[in-house]
Design a protein around this motif. Structure first.
Motif, PDB file in Angstrom:
ATOM      1  N   TYR A   1      -8.756  -7.864 -10.736  1.00 54.99           N
ATOM      2  CA  TYR A   1      -7.670  -6.989 -11.182  1.00 54.99           C
ATOM      3  C   TYR A   1      -7.786  -5.594 -10.579  1.00 54.99           C
ATOM      4  O   TYR A   1      -6.766  -4.958 -10.278  1.00 54.99           O
ATOM      5  CB  TYR A   1      -7.662  -6.917 -12.709  1.00 54.99           C
ATOM      6  N   ARG A   2      -9.022  -5.105 -10.408  1.00 47.47           N
ATOM      7  CA  ARG A   2      -9.186  -3.798  -9.772  1.00 47.47           C
ATOM      8  C   ARG A   2      -8.724  -3.842  -8.318  1.00 47.47           C
ATOM      9  O   ARG A   2      -8.114  -2.899  -7.807  1.00 47.47           O
ATOM     10  CB  ARG A   2     -10.645  -3.360  -9.843  1.00 47.47           C
TER      11      ARG A   2
ATOM     12  N   HIS B   1      -4.921  -3.897  -8.326  1.00 47.49           N
ATOM     13  CA  HIS B   1      -4.385  -2.579  -8.702  1.00 47.49           C
ATOM     14  C   HIS B   1      -4.574  -1.572  -7.571  1.00 47.49           C
ATOM     15  O   HIS B   1      -3.640  -0.813  -7.244  1.00 47.49           O
ATOM     16  CB  HIS B   1      -5.082  -2.084  -9.964  1.00 47.49           C
ATOM     17  N   ASN B   2      -5.750  -1.564  -6.964  1.00 51.87           N
ATOM     18  CA  ASN B   2      -5.994  -0.624  -5.868  1.00 51.87           C
ATOM     19  C   ASN B   2      -5.107  -0.918  -4.667  1.00 51.87           C
ATOM     20  O   ASN B   2      -4.644   0.003  -3.980  1.00 51.87           O
ATOM     21  CB  ASN B   2      -7.465  -0.660  -5.458  1.00 51.87           C
TER      22      ASN B   2
ATOM     23  N   GLN C   1      -1.661   0.358  -5.607  1.00 53.02           N
ATOM     24  CA  GLN C   1      -1.646   1.814  -5.615  1.00 53.02           C
ATOM     25  C   GLN C   1      -1.708   2.373  -4.197  1.00 53.02           C
ATOM     26  O   GLN C   1      -1.029   3.364  -3.882  1.00 53.02           O
ATOM     27  CB  GLN C   1      -2.825   2.333  -6.445  1.00 53.02           C
TER      28      GLN C   1
END
Length: 308
Positions: free
Chosen positions: A175-176, A179-180, A183
């Motif tokens: 998930y990180r 998300h990164n 972003q």
């Protein structure tokens, strides 16, 4: 009759001959019915665990095959549509013959890949999931009848936590990463939009204006990434934790600081204190890492690094 019975009393111990020549087999005192049932139960539980692991491995392999098939089908359909569109658009000039050959070759490779990876494949995903659920249910029922001692249950729980931690960490990394990526796409898109808008001013493009626009784009992108990912704060806190752990290691090796009270015969107590202090430092680093991952308006990391 009574006299004969008194003369020939009932034998209290029978010889092998009295048993029809069969010699009695000596058995261990520990080899009773309860121990045999316990061994059989443990063996059945071990086999059921192996069945669960095998079913999980087969389901993982099936999911990988399905994912590869989906990718091959997507690529094949894409190249076929590309070939058809290119052929229709250049039907009169016939300039897309080379593209048709390439698209056909890629589509054929996709079909061959699908046939190769599905040849002799496992059961369907639904059947494998059903087998896995059945094996897990059998394991759960067998485990419910087992009553190991408390110390063994705690050891088993400690071993199970390793898999739980690994699963949580894998999900967190996934998930990180998503998300990164999103972003980063947002930041790059915003900077690129501003740059393209600056280029569409109607002015004549010179190398000075292009260089200025490129530098502005790079600076905007660097500022966005620096403000979002907080590289300086992460570096500062990691170095601070590393220095603190190094200080603890030197102190326990030299017997100074909080370890000066322990003698040579108290090494285990010193190592216990060392382990506790290092774990506290690592937990503090994890909390700082979590605070850095949060938005700025929700939480701020404790102990901000000094300004450069």
């Amino acid at each position: 009759m009574a006299a004969r019975m008194r003369e020939a009393p009932f034998p209290t111990k029978r010889s092998p001959a009295d048993w029809g020549g069969c010699r009695a087999v000596e058995r261990s005192m520990d080899d009773d019915a309860r121990s045999r049932l316990d061994r059989a139960s443990r063996r059945l539980l071990f086999d059921t665990r192996n069945e669960v692991r095998t079913a999980e491995a087969q389901l993982t392999r099936r999911l990988g095959i399905d994912r590869a098939v989906r990718i091959a089908v997507t690529v094949g359909i894409t190249v076929l549509l590309t070939g058809v569109c290119g052929t229709v658009l250049t039907w009169e000039s016939s300039r897309f013959i080379k593209g048709d050959i390439i698209c056909g070759t890629v589509a054929a490779l996709c079909v061959a890949t699908i046939v190769f990876i599905t040849d002799g494949a496992l059961k369907s995903r639904g059947e494998l999931k059903a087998d896995l659920e059945e094996s897990r249910e059998s394991l759960r029922r067998l485990s419910a009848h087992e009553h190991p001692p408390l110390s063994e249950r705690r050891l088993l729980y400690r071993e199970d936590t390793a898999g739980i931690i690994e699963q949580y960490q894998a999900d967190s990394r996934k998930y990180r990463r998503v998300h990164n990526s999103l972003q980063s796409l947002i930041m790059i898109g915003s900077a690129a939009t501003t740059t393209i808008a600056a280029l569409e001013t109607g002015k004549e493009l010179t190398w000075q204006s292009i260089a200025l626009t490129g530098i502005s784009f790079a600076i905007t992108l660097a500022a966005a990434f620096t403000g979002y990912y907080k590289y300086r704060e992460r570096s500062y806190f990691l170095q601070q934790t590393a220095d603190a752990i190094e200080e603890e290691a030197n102190a326990v090796a030299l017997g100074v600081g909080p370890y000066s009270e322990f003698g040579t015969d108290q090494q285990q107590e010193a190592l216990k204190l060392f382990t506790q202090r290092v774990e506290d430092l690592r937990n503090e680093q994890r909390r700082r890492q979590q605070q850095l991952d949060q938005p700025a308006d929700q939480a701020a990391p404790s102990g901000q690094p000094p300004a450069a």
